[in-house]
Enzyme design. Structure first.
Site, PDB file in Angstrom:
ATOM      1  N   ASP A 228       0.879  -1.166   0.000  1.00 40.48           N
ATOM      2  CA  ASP A 228       0.000   0.000   0.000  1.00 40.48           C
ATOM      3  C   ASP A 228       0.919   1.219   0.000  1.00 40.48           C
ATOM      4  OD1 ASP A 228      -2.074   1.785   0.002  1.00 40.48           O
ATOM      5  OD2 ASP A 228      -3.161   0.880   1.673  1.00 40.48           O
TER       6      ASP A 228
HETATM    7  C1  BGC Z   1      -4.908   3.504   0.013  1.00 39.36           C
HETATM    8  C2  BGC Z   1      -4.989   2.524  -1.147  1.00 39.36           C
HETATM    9  C3  BGC Z   1      -4.774   3.240  -2.434  1.00 39.36           C
HETATM   10  C4  BGC Z   1      -3.420   3.935  -2.380  1.00 39.36           C
HETATM   11  C5  BGC Z   1      -3.086   4.706  -3.625  1.00 39.36           C
HETATM   12  C6  BGC Z   1      -3.627   4.287  -0.034  1.00 39.36           C
HETATM   13  O1  BGC Z   1      -3.620   5.281   0.932  1.00 39.36           O
HETATM   14  O2  BGC Z   1      -4.992   2.794   1.223  1.00 39.36           O
HETATM   15  O3  BGC Z   1      -6.250   1.895  -1.157  1.00 39.36           O
HETATM   16  O4  BGC Z   1      -4.868   2.357  -3.512  1.00 39.36           O
HETATM   17  O5  BGC Z   1      -3.399   4.844  -1.294  1.00 39.36           O
HETATM   18  O6  BGC Z   1      -3.884   5.852  -3.712  1.00 39.36           O
END
Ligand code: BGC
Length: 759
Positions: A228
């Site tokens: 993530d």
């Molecule tokens: C979120 C993800 C997301 C990623 C990219 C993160 O903060 O938890 O779900 O895909 O950011 O935006």
């Protein structure tokens, strides 16, 4: 494969390390001299949030269809429709030059307070897994990858970057992992995104058991694991654990750390090569799908409309709906003019167009005059004058439609909800309007359960319209005015009170840790077990027609676990309007070695029926429908015995119960050890063979000495047998040492030798 190996063999250590970390917020590191292009990823999950500048963050995103969020998708219970959604998302990715979409999210809704629940499907792993697999097949069938997220146990926003989710193994296997497992095994997502949080003390990004042990080795995941955004603390530790690709980039220091670790011998180069191989495989797979062109904007808006209409759930209807022709309809609530159709955070889409509820009502209201009052502000202020205006409008109309959107300060990615209530103003508004106008229908736009006790009795009808996507305004209108028969059913329980919810006493954790103390018992599993009444149960939703269930059958009354069963039932539309019904099959294990939830969803099917029409629905149940995860055997096991098959219209509306008898074909290893109890020895066939005779003697002796008869009081004033049953054999025997041929320890050691030679 050969191609990849040859590229890897030509890569320098620096090139390998930099491939394993993004080059920008959304792209991988290209290696031009070897013809390795960049991979482009973008959020996800219910629309394509393709940044204008793909190598940067924050300049806004290109227009794309905003489909309903996962709560609404799941309430369709329609795997075929979700497959179509996947295809449409892939088409938009292709047009917008995106290789991988960051979704779907399959985390369980452990508590309705989870700020991101609107992005997740369900409180039930079976339902979430089925929908996710279908979404993935839809997308990947068109040559665009997904990122299944957030792996694993990312069930709250509070301290989401660091909280340690303490989850026992069985709960993990039966509740928090199965949706991932099904999606991986059935649909092979190109990528899996690890979560921010720790799981049992170790960051998911550094969790070898999770990323390598379970995901890659046990489930056979072939794709790459991406972090993530910002989830990696220690890049080298993460690589060792199986985290292939760190995002976002660039991160020069980390590239260097990886290079240094290989040079110093801390990180075997073969491990780095494996991450490189997995990344290259996806980079080149993505190239097989040519990008560019345009997507069918109107057709996708129409699909978003259809999905919204199928996912909305009619919660209450005293007969007001569908609305009859009227002269004057008062439309009240900010969300009627400014549709509240998606949630805040990384999933936020720049829609191609937006259906405004008020206009859509107007288009379907015939000659009725529609008037509008704002009703509530979207901040936390209280404005009595807005309520007063709404009430006077409602009084002069024949019907009031109250369109209530839960403001973002109450619900978003990034923070959890503090309660399950609407705003004070919204509650006061509903009460005041419904007191003045008995024909009041409340339409809700929110991503997760609300409590309604303060106002629901006073209103005539309630439609849960969710974060309904850009076309949702039209779907609400279709349902209110009877153009569409509602068919959504809840994929999560709506409780009566926050205090009733399963995680209450373990939420949101403290001192860096959240204990999943309720174990397997989340959602309806909990309310069933506690026999707690709820506002609306899992699987519930009304229709404008009625359905009767008849002729329930099973393919075999006695069956082997590996063969499974097929359940069939006839469903008849007994009303006057065509409609759709979702039949649900739950399994109850009548007697089991470990505690099990009273019932669990193991199959479902949605059918469309004309008035008077009957269809036979058939739902297969496989080995896993009956199995549970045994933490001592470390595998899914079945036990021979009776199971009940519950066929229902919701988790609380079971129409038929069938009894079946399962024959387990498993040959389990013997897990008896020095601490095993009398009960455990006798329950194991090998234990029974070795210990049975000794036990009979022991029983006779203790009856003689202690007057211990099962079910009666011995000379110690208690039921001796009850007390002994759960004592380790060695402890029990030591009390009758005098009667034993050898010391109790030696006897047990000898018995253990015998059982293990039988195994
Ligand atoms: C979120 C993800 C997301 C990623 C990219 C993160 O903060 O938890 O779900 O895909 O950011 O935006």
């Amino acid at each position: 494969m050969h191609h990849l190996q040859s590229i890897i063999s030509q890569m320098s250590l620096e090139e390998k390390a930099s491939l394993c970390i993004g080059a920008s917020p959304w792209t991988s590191t290209p290696i031009q001299r070897l013809g390795v292009p960049e991979l482009i990823v973008t959020d996800g999950p219910h629309g394509v949030r393709r940044e204008v500048d793909i190598h940067a963050m924050g300049a806004g995103s290109l227009p794309a269809t905003c489909f309903p969020t996962a709560s609404c998708l799941a309430s369709t219970w329609d795997v075929e429709l979700i497959h179509q959604l996947g295809e449409a998302l892939a088409e938009e990715c292709i047009a917008l030059h995106v290789d991988v979409l960051l979704g779907p999210g399959v985390n369980m809704k452990r508590s309705p307070l989870g700020g991101r629940n609107f992005e997740y499907f369900s409180e039930d792993p079976f339902l979430a897994g089925e929908l996710a697999a279908s979404y993935i097949k839809g997308m990947q069938g068109k040559g665009v990858g997904v990122s299944l997220k957030h792996f694993a146990a990312n069930n709250q926003e509070y301290q989401r970057f660091s909280i340690d989710a303490a989850v026992d193994e069985r709960t993990l296997r039966e509740i928090y992992l199965p949706a991932f497992e099904k999606a991986v095994k059935n649909a092979q997502p190109w990528t899996v995104m690890c979560s921010y949080n720790k799981l049992n003390g170790t960051f998911a990004s550094e969790n070898h058991d999770l990323l390598t042990g379970i995901l890659k080795n046990e489930w056979g995941f072939e794709g790459l694991v991406v972090s993530d955004w910002g989830a990696v603390r220690n890049r080298v530790a993460a690589l060792k654990a199986g985290l292939d690709w760190e995002m976002p980039g660039p991160q020069e220091r980390r590239v260097k750390a990886v290079v240094d670790a290989v040079r110093s011998g801390e990180l075997p180069e073969a491990l780095l090569d494996e991450a490189v191989r997995r990344i290259l495989r996806i980079v080149f797979k993505a190239q097989e799908t040519p990008k560019g062109g345009s997507f069918a904007v109107d057709a996708h808006h129409a699909l978003a409309h259809k999905i919204a209409a199928e996912g909305m759930v009619l919660l209450k209807n005293n007969g007001l709906l569908p609305l009859k022709p009227a002269q004057h309809i008062a439309v009240i609530g900010h969300a009627a003019e400014k549709a509240h159709f998606q949630g805040g955070g990384s999933s936020h889409i720049n829609p191609t167009q937006v259906a405004v509820p008020f206009k859509e009502f107007q288009a379907r209201a015939g000659n009725a005059e529609l008037t509008y009052a704002e009703g509530y502000p979207t901040d936390n202020s209280f404005r009595q004058e807005l309520i007063d205006q709404a009430v006077s409008l409602a009084k002069t109309a024949e019907v009031a439609i109250l369109t209530i959107g839960l403001p973002t300060f109450k619900e978003s990615e990034g923070y959890d909800r503090a309660d399950l209530d609407l705003t004070d103003q919204q509650i006061a508004l509903i009460k005041a309007v419904s007191a003045a106008q008995p024909n009041t229908v409340v339409v809700l736009n929110n991503g997760a359960p609300l409590v309604m006790g303060a106002w629901i009795d006073g209103v005539a009808a309630v439609l849960e319209a969710w974060m309904m996507g850009q076309a949702g305004g039209a779907a609400i209108a279709d349902i209110l005015f009877g153009r569409v028969n509602p068919c959504g059913k809840l994929a999560e329980t709506f409780p009566l009170r926050l205090a009733d919810t399963p995680a209450t006493i373990n939420w949101p954790g403290e001192a860096g840790q959240v204990r999943y103390g309720e174990g397997l018992f989340i959602g309806y599993r909990y309310y069933d077990k506690k026999e707690l009444p709820v506002q609306f149960p899992f699987g519930y939703g009304l229709s404008y027609t009625t359905f009767a269930y008849s002729n329930p059958t099973v393919s075999a009354a006695t069956f082997k676990d590996v063969d499974g069963l097929t359940v069939t039932v006839d469903v008849t539309n007994t009303g006057h309007m065509a409609g759709k019904e979702t039949v649900q099959v739950y399994v109850h294990d009548h007697q089991s070695g470990l505690v099990r939830p009273p019932k669990e969803l193991k199959g479902f099917a949605k059918v469309e029926l004309q008035p008077g029409e009957t269809k036979t629905v058939s739902i297969p149940l496989d080995f896993r429908a009956f199995a549970f995860y045994h933490p001592e055997y470390k595998q899914w096991i079945t036990e021979s015995g009776e199971f009940y098959i519950l066929i229902g219209a919701s988790s609380a509306d079971i129409r038929h119960v069938l009894r079946v008898s399962l024959e387990s074909t498993l040959e389990l290893p013997c897990i008896l050890d020095v601490e095993s109890t009398i009960r455990e020895w006798l329950a194991d066939p090998r234990g029974q063979a070795v210990f049975g005779a000794i036990f009979a003697q022991f029983e006779a002796y203790s009856r003689q000495v202690f007057g211990a008869v099962a079910g009666g009081e011995g000379n110690l004033g208690l039921d001796m047998m009850d007390m002994l049953a759960d004592m380790p054999v060695v402890s029990a025997l030591s009390f009758v040492q005098r009667a034993l041929p050898m010391p109790a320890e030696d006897l047990v050691a000898d018995m253990l030798k015998q059982v293990h030679s039988l195994a």
